[in-house]
Write a protein that holds these residues in place. Structure first.
Motif, PDB file in Angstrom:
ATOM      1  N   GLY A 254      35.089  47.533  42.156  1.00  0.00           N
ATOM      2  CA  GLY A 254      33.650  47.285  42.167  1.00  0.00           C
ATOM      3  C   GLY A 254      32.856  48.434  41.601  1.00  0.00           C
ATOM      4  N   LEU A 255      33.376  49.645  41.688  1.00  0.00           N
ATOM      5  CA  LEU A 255      32.677  50.796  41.134  1.00  0.00           C
ATOM      6  C   LEU A 255      32.950  50.965  39.650  1.00  0.00           C
ATOM      7  N   THR A 256      34.167  50.727  39.199  1.00  0.00           N
ATOM      8  CA  THR A 256      34.528  50.961  37.797  1.00  0.00           C
ATOM      9  C   THR A 256      34.470  49.647  37.009  1.00  0.00           C
ATOM     10  N   ALA A 257      35.546  48.888  37.032  1.00  0.00           N
ATOM     11  CA  ALA A 257      35.604  47.599  36.328  1.00  0.00           C
ATOM     12  C   ALA A 257      36.773  46.806  36.875  1.00  0.00           C
ATOM     13  N   ALA A 258      36.688  45.495  36.755  1.00  0.00           N
ATOM     14  CA  ALA A 258      37.724  44.605  37.249  1.00  0.00           C
ATOM     15  C   ALA A 258      38.149  43.661  36.138  1.00  0.00           C
ATOM     16  N   VAL A 259      39.423  43.329  36.122  1.00  0.00           N
ATOM     17  CA  VAL A 259      39.968  42.366  35.169  1.00  0.00           C
ATOM     18  C   VAL A 259      40.098  41.020  35.871  1.00  0.00           C
ATOM     19  N   VAL A 260      39.321  40.044  35.431  1.00  0.00           N
ATOM     20  CA  VAL A 260      39.298  38.721  36.044  1.00  0.00           C
ATOM     21  C   VAL A 260      39.708  37.685  35.011  1.00  0.00           C
ATOM     22  N   LYS A 261      40.092  36.509  35.487  1.00  0.00           N
ATOM     23  CA  LYS A 261      40.517  35.408  34.623  1.00  0.00           C
ATOM     24  C   LYS A 261      39.361  34.444  34.409  1.00  0.00           C
ATOM     25  N   GLU A 263      37.432  31.121  33.884  1.00  0.00           N
ATOM     26  CA  GLU A 263      37.705  29.781  34.388  1.00  0.00           C
ATOM     27  C   GLU A 263      37.887  28.772  33.263  1.00  0.00           C
ATOM     28  N   GLU A 264      37.195  28.952  32.159  1.00  0.00           N
ATOM     29  CA  GLU A 264      37.226  27.952  31.094  1.00  0.00           C
ATOM     30  C   GLU A 264      38.363  28.191  30.122  1.00  0.00           C
ATOM     31  N   THR A 265      38.479  29.412  29.613  1.00  0.00           N
ATOM     32  CA  THR A 265      39.486  29.694  28.595  1.00  0.00           C
ATOM     33  C   THR A 265      40.823  30.089  29.184  1.00  0.00           C
ATOM     34  N   GLY A 266      40.834  30.588  30.414  1.00  0.00           N
ATOM     35  CA  GLY A 266      42.069  31.056  31.015  1.00  0.00           C
ATOM     36  C   GLY A 266      42.474  32.446  30.599  1.00  0.00           C
ATOM     37  N   GLU A 267      41.681  33.115  29.761  1.00  0.00           N
ATOM     38  CA  GLU A 267      41.993  34.463  29.310  1.00  0.00           C
ATOM     39  C   GLU A 267      41.442  35.485  30.297  1.00  0.00           C
ATOM     40  N   PHE A 268      42.037  36.681  30.254  1.00  0.00           N
ATOM     41  CA  PHE A 268      41.591  37.760  31.118  1.00  0.00           C
ATOM     42  C   PHE A 268      40.433  38.501  30.447  1.00  0.00           C
ATOM     43  N   THR A 269      39.390  38.733  31.205  1.00  0.00           N
ATOM     44  CA  THR A 269      38.215  39.444  30.712  1.00  0.00           C
ATOM     45  C   THR A 269      37.878  40.586  31.661  1.00  0.00           C
ATOM     46  N   ILE A 270      37.018  41.474  31.203  1.00  0.00           N
ATOM     47  CA  ILE A 270      36.612  42.649  31.981  1.00  0.00           C
ATOM     48  C   ILE A 270      35.256  42.379  32.600  1.00  0.00           C
ATOM     49  N   GLU A 271      35.164  42.569  33.887  1.00  0.00           N
ATOM     50  CA  GLU A 271      33.911  42.406  34.617  1.00  0.00           C
ATOM     51  C   GLU A 271      33.370  43.780  34.980  1.00  0.00           C
ATOM     52  N   ALA A 272      32.146  44.061  34.598  1.00  0.00           N
ATOM     53  CA  ALA A 272      31.573  45.393  34.751  1.00  0.00           C
ATOM     54  C   ALA A 272      31.358  45.730  36.211  1.00  0.00           C
ATOM     55  N   GLY A 273      31.611  47.000  36.552  1.00  0.00           N
ATOM     56  CA  GLY A 273      31.342  47.496  37.892  1.00  0.00           C
ATOM     57  C   GLY A 273      30.031  48.254  37.943  1.00  0.00           C
ATOM     58  N   ALA A 274      29.823  48.968  39.041  1.00  0.00           N
ATOM     59  CA  ALA A 274      28.544  49.654  39.243  1.00  0.00           C
ATOM     60  C   ALA A 274      28.339  50.768  38.226  1.00  0.00           C
ATOM     61  N   LEU A 275      29.392  51.516  37.886  1.00  0.00           N
ATOM     62  CA  LEU A 275      29.238  52.618  36.941  1.00  0.00           C
ATOM     63  C   LEU A 275      28.980  52.112  35.532  1.00  0.00           C
ATOM     64  N   MET A 276      29.574  50.982  35.171  1.00  0.00           N
ATOM     65  CA  MET A 276      29.294  50.409  33.854  1.00  0.00           C
ATOM     66  C   MET A 276      27.889  49.831  33.785  1.00  0.00           C
ATOM     67  N   LEU A 277      27.438  49.218  34.871  1.00  0.00           N
ATOM     68  CA  LEU A 277      26.083  48.660  34.879  1.00  0.00           C
ATOM     69  C   LEU A 277      25.029  49.752  34.819  1.00  0.00           C
ATOM     70  N   ALA A 278      25.368  50.954  35.281  1.00  0.00           N
ATOM     71  CA  ALA A 278      24.421  52.068  35.268  1.00  0.00           C
ATOM     72  C   ALA A 278      24.614  52.961  34.056  1.00  0.00           C
TER      73      ALA A 278
END
Length: 422
Positions: A254-261, A263-278
């Motif tokens: 949650g602070l750095t970044a998370a790799v999530v799948k 739902e539509e394409t099934g590919e893994f993407t990067i979800e920004a954490g608090a440090l990326m949002l700031a």
């Protein structure tokens, strides 16, 4: 009447291609009622609007509210096989006439739909709109003079005159310190540190290509009820690109970044954490001493190198986290022990302490005169509201001055004198 099984051929030469992007926006925490969960909405960007909005930006989207098929429902176990069996049993033609159907045994009889927003314009939130103006300019992508001209051109005539008066004020440093968090009584030294953090430093690059950060990391350590959290709340409400989080309720992903799948394409993407949002802002972390050791290790790279490296699920990426850390921590045992050192009073490792540039120790002095002044100040704030607080400059004027000051890149003078040249 195709039955969804006709042989289509893709004609590349006769096709037109365009870039598209799906971003997920979330309500600003400062604009929703207390206790309500922030809602999110998918926004579809096409053409030249792609990459116009980055993670952490506060933007205004203009477009059309549309309804699109929920493709993620087709990925449920058994749905596609049931659709194939229904198509074969009905002969194909009737299936095409009836459209795409789901798994009847589970009650999903029709294709589900969801709402989205098709944007035709994306603009960044300005000072007069929710979100304010971005006072932390990106020093690496734009020229110094271009930044300064952009700031000046965005000001009206009265705002420009007020900015000139602030520049000519010889006591500007003292007046700015008094304008920082005016509801908090005292703590002038802490306010000076926060002002320097808002101003920021100059990012440098060595001949070997190494980047040296110019942002300041601050940690406020002290006894309970000494306005530590109030400083963090003020900075997050004052700075447009700021994220507030709690150390105990935050994880490393949650602070750095998370790799999530997806739902539509099934590919893994990067979800920004608090440090990326700031990025190009300030990340305020309350209860920093309550963080787990593994979570503290995860932000070592972000605090010093200002990058986040990820190697998960076949994704190898290095993301920018050019942010300043403003942390608040309580001493071990609840009260600060003056007979011990700073390292012995806080539950932090040596590597994480070395990455903080400023430590402020705030103590609860048992002084009757000081307590009476603080009590009077708090009562006057509740009684008279804004009349009890009369800072030298307003919040908007302070934002404009800091934004203008950040366009200057001071350099060490090469001549014989010891001074700093602009």
């Amino acid at each position: 009447m195709c039955g969804n099984h006709s042989s289509w051929q893709f004609v590349r030469d006769s096709s037109k291609f365009t870039d598209w992007q799906r971003v997920r926006i979330q309500e600003n925490a400062n604009e929703i009622p207390t206790g309500s969960m922030p809602r999110s909405l998918d926004v579809i960007l096409r053409g030249e609007l792609v990459e116009r909005a980055k993670a952490g930006d506060k933007c205004v989207f203009t477009g059309t509210f549309i309804v699109v098929p929920d493709v993620s429902q087709l990925g449920l176990p058994g749905v596609n096989s049931e659709m194939m069996r229904e198509s074969k049993s009905t002969g194909g033609a009737s299936a095409g006439a009836g459209g795409v159907t789901g798994l009847k045994s589970l009650g999903v009889r029709d294709l589900q739909y969801k709402t989205a927003f098709l944007a035709c314009m994306v603009v960044e939130a300005h000072a007069g709109k929710p979100g304010g103006a971005d006072i932390r300019a990106d020093n690496e992508t734009r020229d110094e003079m271009a930044q300064r001209k952009e700031v000046i051109s965005s000001l009206t005539t009265p705002e420009m005159e007020e900015l000139k008066a602030m520049v000519d004020n010889q006591y500007i440093y003292t007046d700015l310190v008094e304008s920082i968090a005016p509801t908090v009584y005292g703590h002038e030294l802490v306010k000076k540190g926060l002002l320097l953090q808002l101003m920021g430093g100059v990012h440098k690059t060595t001949k070997e290509g190494m980047n040296i950060r110019g942002d300041i990391n601050i940690c406020i350590v002290g006894d309970p009820s000494t306005s530590k959290s109030q400083f963090l709340k003020y900075i997050c409400s004052f700075l447009p690109r700021a994220v507030y989080t709690s150390g105990k309720a935050s994880s490393a992903a949650g602070l750095t970044a998370a790799v999530v799948k997806d739902e539509e394409t099934g590919e893994f993407t990067i979800e920004a954490g608090a440090l990326m949002l700031a990025d190009n802002g300030i990340c305020a972390i309350d209860e920093f001493d309550k963080m787990d050791i593994s979570d503290q290790v995860a932000i070592h790279e972000a605090m010093e190198q200002q990058t986040i490296s990820i190697a998960k699920a076949g994704i190898h990426a290095t993301l920018n986290a050019r942010t300043s850390i403003l942390a608040a921590a309580n001493p071990i045992g609840g009260r600060y022990n003056r007979r011990q050192t700073l390292r012995q009073n806080i539950a932090m490792s040596a590597p994480i302490m070395s990455r903080f540039d400023l430590f402020f120790v705030v103590l609860d002095e048992c002084n009757e005169a000081t307590d009476i002044k603080i009590a009077d100040h708090i009562v006057n704030v509740h009684r008279f509201k804004d009349r009890a607080i009369q800072p030298k400059y307003s919040t908007e004027a302070l934002q404009r001055y800091i934004r203008f000051a950040r366009t200057f890149m001071p350099k060490v003078c090469r001549c014989a004198c010891v001074r700093t040249c602009i």
